[in-house]
Design a protein around this motif. Sequence first.
Motif: not given
Length: 487
Positions: A395-403, A470-483
């Motif tokens: 992800l790239y977020l030009a604005r920092g803050g709560d999402y 913060e603004s800038g690059r991030h990595v969003l992770s969606v992880g399996m717990i249950d099938p």
Amino acid sequence: MDPAKLALPNRLTILRNWRSTGTESPTQGGDHLSSGSAFGRQWAEREFGRRYAGEIADITSKYAKYNGWRKPEVITPDTFSQINFNEADYVRAAWEDLTVRAEAVYKALPDEKKDAFYQLVLHPTKASGIVAQMNIAAGRNLLFARQGRASTNAEASRVRDLFRQDEATSNYYNHKLAGGKWNHMMDQTHLGQYTWQPPRVDMMPAVCELLVADSDDYAVAIEGDVSAWPDHFGDAILPVFESLNPRTSYVDVFAQGSQPFKVNVTTENPWIVITKAATPNSDLRYLVSIDWDKAPVGESKGFIIVSGKLDPIRISVPAIRASDTQRAQAKECFAAQNGILAFAASKAQRRTQSGGVRWEVIPDYGRGAEAMSVFPALTPSFIAPAEGPALEYDLYLARGGDYTVTLVMGPVMDFMPDRGVRIAVGIDNREPQMLDLFADRTAGTFLGATWLEAAKDNVRYLSATVKSLESGRHVLSVGMIDPAVVV
């Protein structure tokens, strides 16, 4: 049971082969009812021959998918948005195209195959499409009436025509298909069922008619707003354009009287591009886009001017052009300049595995082209989120803050008595948040508040709040717990 002759063999095949079905992903030949599945093509070839098997499998997959956007019997005029993201137009066009394809196959099939094709493919496609298009036309009629469009009455006529088509389609199934063999099969009322209680009679959606003045008056409407100008007190402002997410918006100019009108649609800014589009009625639509090479860097505001016999109507065009530094940071990322971002689950830049457990694509499922689920389907749960397979998005977020991160999930049932159905969401190196589709079992299970919405729309939603990014690059992770989760 007769209209379910396609679905029932599919379900029985899955039951007979439940171990292999849980092991194989859809793209590996599992017994899933999709255009790419072995079952869908085999069934179509067995019933109608090899020549049209691929097309028939795709049609049957898509009418089931489109019906999953909202079950036909509970579609209402406001189900699909008339003003945001062209949603109603997209759904209408999808059903129109699918019906044309189904009718083309019907005409090409030999006579001895036509009754079966009508019963199993053409009727569910055409009938479902009629219901969706009728309600979309009714929603457009109500919006147009609010805006004072002379074309309001044409939309009312369209609704009435589709209502008669629905009746004719049911009558053909009952009285003419296979010589009347299936009489009464389509007797059940299905229009006006706005709750789970069937209506006493089929009811056409409500429509408005206007008394159109003998004048050449006109007005303007824009994407994202139900209002019309010049008689609205607020400013006309198009949704924000972003250079990292280029798109097209629109401005409509329409008659309010019965006489032709003349207008000029121009712009003060060389970076605003206006293109006149074809429309199915007398209304005029102007597509609006941005020439980003000419737009100034940063936040800007331009104007579109509609001029004619009335005082000029000015429409604001807000735009945000990324700097060279921002474009470099956002390269190969899902990027948001205005704080809002949406993307398909299947577009993950990376998919991690764990002991052979992996995320795989389910073709032709959900609100986009495809969805993601975990295979093997019978795999045990991963109690520690960091240990399970994950989907990772840059992800790239030009604005920092709560999402807020919102997952659109498949409508799984609460089938495990000792736990819910869980998934993990993490950002960068922060501790993943564990989300449970059935955290509120009273609401989420049979006849609960969220269950009712999930049953109508075939989705459930999960949300996680991420603080102080913060603004800038991030990595969003969606992880399996249950099938058994589908994203």
